[in-house]
Write a protein that holds these residues in place. Sequence first.
Motif, PDB file in Angstrom:
ATOM      1  N   ASN A 127       0.830  -1.203   0.000  1.00 40.89           N
ATOM      2  CA  ASN A 127       0.000   0.000   0.000  1.00 40.89           C
ATOM      3  C   ASN A 127       0.865   1.253   0.000  1.00 40.89           C
ATOM      4  O   ASN A 127       1.895   1.303   0.669  1.00 40.89           O
ATOM      5  CB  ASN A 127      -0.907   0.034   1.229  1.00 40.89           C
ATOM      6  N   ARG A 128       0.402   2.252  -0.724  1.00 37.85           N
ATOM      7  CA  ARG A 128       1.103   3.537  -0.722  1.00 37.85           C
ATOM      8  C   ARG A 128       0.855   4.254   0.603  1.00 37.85           C
ATOM      9  O   ARG A 128      -0.156   4.015   1.269  1.00 37.85           O
ATOM     10  CB  ARG A 128       0.623   4.389  -1.893  1.00 37.85           C
ATOM     11  N   GLY A 129       1.764   5.118   0.942  1.00 36.82           N
ATOM     12  CA  GLY A 129       1.658   5.844   2.210  1.00 36.82           C
ATOM     13  C   GLY A 129       0.363   6.602   2.368  1.00 36.82           C
ATOM     14  O   GLY A 129      -0.189   6.683   3.466  1.00 36.82           O
ATOM     15  N   ASN A 130      -0.150   7.164   1.273  1.00 39.86           N
ATOM     16  CA  ASN A 130      -1.392   7.938   1.378  1.00 39.86           C
ATOM     17  C   ASN A 130      -2.637   7.052   1.461  1.00 39.86           C
ATOM     18  O   ASN A 130      -3.732   7.554   1.629  1.00 39.86           O
ATOM     19  CB  ASN A 130      -1.508   8.946   0.240  1.00 39.86           C
ATOM     20  N   ALA A 131      -2.479   5.730   1.355  1.00 37.39           N
ATOM     21  CA  ALA A 131      -3.602   4.807   1.483  1.00 37.39           C
ATOM     22  C   ALA A 131      -3.684   4.214   2.890  1.00 37.39           C
ATOM     23  O   ALA A 131      -4.560   3.392   3.158  1.00 37.39           O
ATOM     24  CB  ALA A 131      -3.481   3.683   0.450  1.00 37.39           C
ATOM     25  N   LEU A 132      -2.779   4.622   3.777  1.00 40.93           N
ATOM     26  CA  LEU A 132      -2.752   4.104   5.146  1.00 40.93           C
ATOM     27  C   LEU A 132      -3.611   4.964   6.055  1.00 40.93           C
ATOM     28  O   LEU A 132      -3.782   6.169   5.816  1.00 40.93           O
ATOM     29  CB  LEU A 132      -1.319   4.097   5.678  1.00 40.93           C
ATOM     30  N   THR A 133      -4.119   4.367   7.118  1.00 43.99           N
ATOM     31  CA  THR A 133      -4.812   5.146   8.146  1.00 43.99           C
ATOM     32  C   THR A 133      -3.782   6.003   8.878  1.00 43.99           C
ATOM     33  O   THR A 133      -2.568   5.782   8.773  1.00 43.99           O
ATOM     34  CB  THR A 133      -5.508   4.225   9.164  1.00 43.99           C
ATOM     35  N   GLY A 134      -4.262   6.963   9.660  1.00 43.61           N
ATOM     36  CA  GLY A 134      -3.354   7.798  10.441  1.00 43.61           C
ATOM     37  C   GLY A 134      -2.481   6.979  11.381  1.00 43.61           C
ATOM     38  O   GLY A 134      -1.289   7.229  11.528  1.00 43.61           O
ATOM     39  N   GLY A 135      -3.067   5.965  12.006  1.00 45.07           N
ATOM     40  CA  GLY A 135      -2.307   5.109  12.917  1.00 45.07           C
ATOM     41  C   GLY A 135      -1.240   4.315  12.187  1.00 45.07           C
ATOM     42  O   GLY A 135      -0.115   4.165  12.669  1.00 45.07           O
ATOM     43  N   GLU A 136      -1.592   3.799  11.010  1.00 47.94           N
ATOM     44  CA  GLU A 136      -0.623   3.043  10.217  1.00 47.94           C
ATOM     45  C   GLU A 136       0.508   3.955   9.726  1.00 47.94           C
ATOM     46  O   GLU A 136       1.671   3.548   9.701  1.00 47.94           O
ATOM     47  CB  GLU A 136      -1.322   2.368   9.039  1.00 47.94           C
ATOM     48  N   GLN A 137       0.162   5.184   9.359  1.00 47.82           N
ATOM     49  CA  GLN A 137       1.196   6.140   8.961  1.00 47.82           C
ATOM     50  C   GLN A 137       2.152   6.420  10.110  1.00 47.82           C
ATOM     51  O   GLN A 137       3.362   6.508   9.918  1.00 47.82           O
ATOM     52  CB  GLN A 137       0.567   7.446   8.474  1.00 47.82           C
ATOM     53  N   GLN A 138       1.609   6.541  11.326  1.00 49.78           N
ATOM     54  CA  GLN A 138       2.470   6.783  12.487  1.00 49.78           C
ATOM     55  C   GLN A 138       3.353   5.578  12.756  1.00 49.78           C
ATOM     56  O   GLN A 138       4.527   5.720  13.078  1.00 49.78           O
ATOM     57  CB  GLN A 138       1.634   7.136  13.718  1.00 49.78           C
ATOM     58  N   MET A 139       2.808   4.375  12.624  1.00 48.33           N
ATOM     59  CA  MET A 139       3.614   3.163  12.789  1.00 48.33           C
ATOM     60  C   MET A 139       4.745   3.147  11.769  1.00 48.33           C
ATOM     61  O   MET A 139       5.892   2.816  12.105  1.00 48.33           O
ATOM     62  CB  MET A 139       2.744   1.909  12.616  1.00 48.33           C
ATOM     63  N   LEU A 140       4.434   3.523  10.521  1.00 50.90           N
ATOM     64  CA  LEU A 140       5.449   3.567   9.471  1.00 50.90           C
ATOM     65  C   LEU A 140       6.519   4.607   9.795  1.00 50.90           C
ATOM     66  O   LEU A 140       7.716   4.343   9.628  1.00 50.90           O
ATOM     67  CB  LEU A 140       4.794   3.859   8.116  1.00 50.90           C
ATOM     68  N   ALA A 141       6.109   5.758  10.288  1.00 53.17           N
ATOM     69  CA  ALA A 141       7.083   6.803  10.641  1.00 53.17           C
ATOM     70  C   ALA A 141       8.008   6.331  11.759  1.00 53.17           C
ATOM     71  O   ALA A 141       9.223   6.562  11.723  1.00 53.17           O
ATOM     72  CB  ALA A 141       6.349   8.082  11.042  1.00 53.17           C
ATOM     73  N   ILE A 142       7.463   5.653  12.758  1.00 52.55           N
ATOM     74  CA  ILE A 142       8.281   5.130  13.858  1.00 52.55           C
ATOM     75  C   ILE A 142       9.200   4.025  13.346  1.00 52.55           C
ATOM     76  O   ILE A 142      10.390   3.981  13.688  1.00 52.55           O
ATOM     77  CB  ILE A 142       7.395   4.637  15.020  1.00 52.55           C
ATOM     78  N   ALA A 143       8.665   3.138  12.509  1.00 53.72           N
ATOM     79  CA  ALA A 143       9.482   2.049  11.940  1.00 53.72           C
ATOM     80  C   ALA A 143      10.646   2.616  11.142  1.00 53.72           C
ATOM     81  O   ALA A 143      11.784   2.128  11.254  1.00 53.72           O
ATOM     82  CB  ALA A 143       8.615   1.147  11.063  1.00 53.72           C
ATOM     83  N   ARG A 144      10.392   3.640  10.343  1.00 53.75           N
ATOM     84  CA  ARG A 144      11.477   4.259   9.566  1.00 53.75           C
ATOM     85  C   ARG A 144      12.540   4.836  10.493  1.00 53.75           C
ATOM     86  O   ARG A 144      13.733   4.701  10.233  1.00 53.75           O
ATOM     87  CB  ARG A 144      10.926   5.355   8.652  1.00 53.75           C
ATOM     88  N   ALA A 145      12.118   5.474  11.568  1.00 55.30           N
ATOM     89  CA  ALA A 145      13.075   6.034  12.521  1.00 55.30           C
ATOM     90  C   ALA A 145      13.921   4.933  13.148  1.00 55.30           C
ATOM     91  O   ALA A 145      15.145   5.069  13.289  1.00 55.30           O
ATOM     92  CB  ALA A 145      12.350   6.837  13.599  1.00 55.30           C
ATOM     93  N   LEU A 146      13.305   3.823  13.514  1.00 51.79           N
ATOM     94  CA  LEU A 146      14.042   2.717  14.129  1.00 51.79           C
ATOM     95  C   LEU A 146      15.068   2.123  13.168  1.00 51.79           C
ATOM     96  O   LEU A 146      16.147   1.695  13.594  1.00 51.79           O
ATOM     97  CB  LEU A 146      13.080   1.630  14.605  1.00 51.79           C
ATOM     98  N   LEU A 147      14.755   2.099  11.880  1.00 51.26           N
ATOM     99  CA  LEU A 147      15.675   1.526  10.891  1.00 51.26           C
ATOM    100  C   LEU A 147      16.979   2.309  10.785  1.00 51.26           C
ATOM    101  O   LEU A 147      17.967   1.807  10.264  1.00 51.26           O
ATOM    102  CB  LEU A 147      14.999   1.426   9.524  1.00 51.26           C
TER     103      LEU A 147
END
Length: 177
Positions: A127-147
């Motif tokens: 899924n593209r980033g703009n197709a995610l819910t707000g919560g999923e976008q936040q999870m993705l942002a945190i995951a990117r930071a952890l990487l």
Amino acid sequence: GRNLHTYYGDSHILRGLSLAIRPGETVGLMGRNGMGKTTLIRTLMGLVPPRRGTLHLDGVDVTRQRTFVIARRGIAYVPEGRGIFASLSVAENLAIAARGNGRTQTGAWTIERVLDLFPRLAERSRNRGNALTGGEQQMLAIARALLLNPRLVILDEATEGLAPLVRDEIWRTIGLI
């Protein structure tokens, strides 16, 4: 930071603020809107340099360093707006973050490890980033930071505007980290 004084133009926002964060510590900043929480984060990241005071990371003065230098010293920042790439898939967002982090120590964050932490991202990897819910976008942002395998993760408004169940899931995950 020690004795930080930060301004926006003539507006004196941070007035002599001092803060120390030790390894393994979790610090939460609370206060009403306009109290300077985001300004402190922007100061710590070098986005808004203090007029007075000093910032040290591991004893090194980074007060006047550019943001990318501070980030390379092991600081990951998840901004209030999340900052994900809306037109890229979850997998592509993660691949960009994982690229060239240069850290291979035991326990390093990998794409597989962040997907274990956030299984909903694994389910939505195409899924593209703009197709995610707000919560999923936040999870993705945190995951990117952890990487980035940072020594410190700074979250601005980590759960603002999210549904209560999603907020609970994100806070539970932050506790695990």
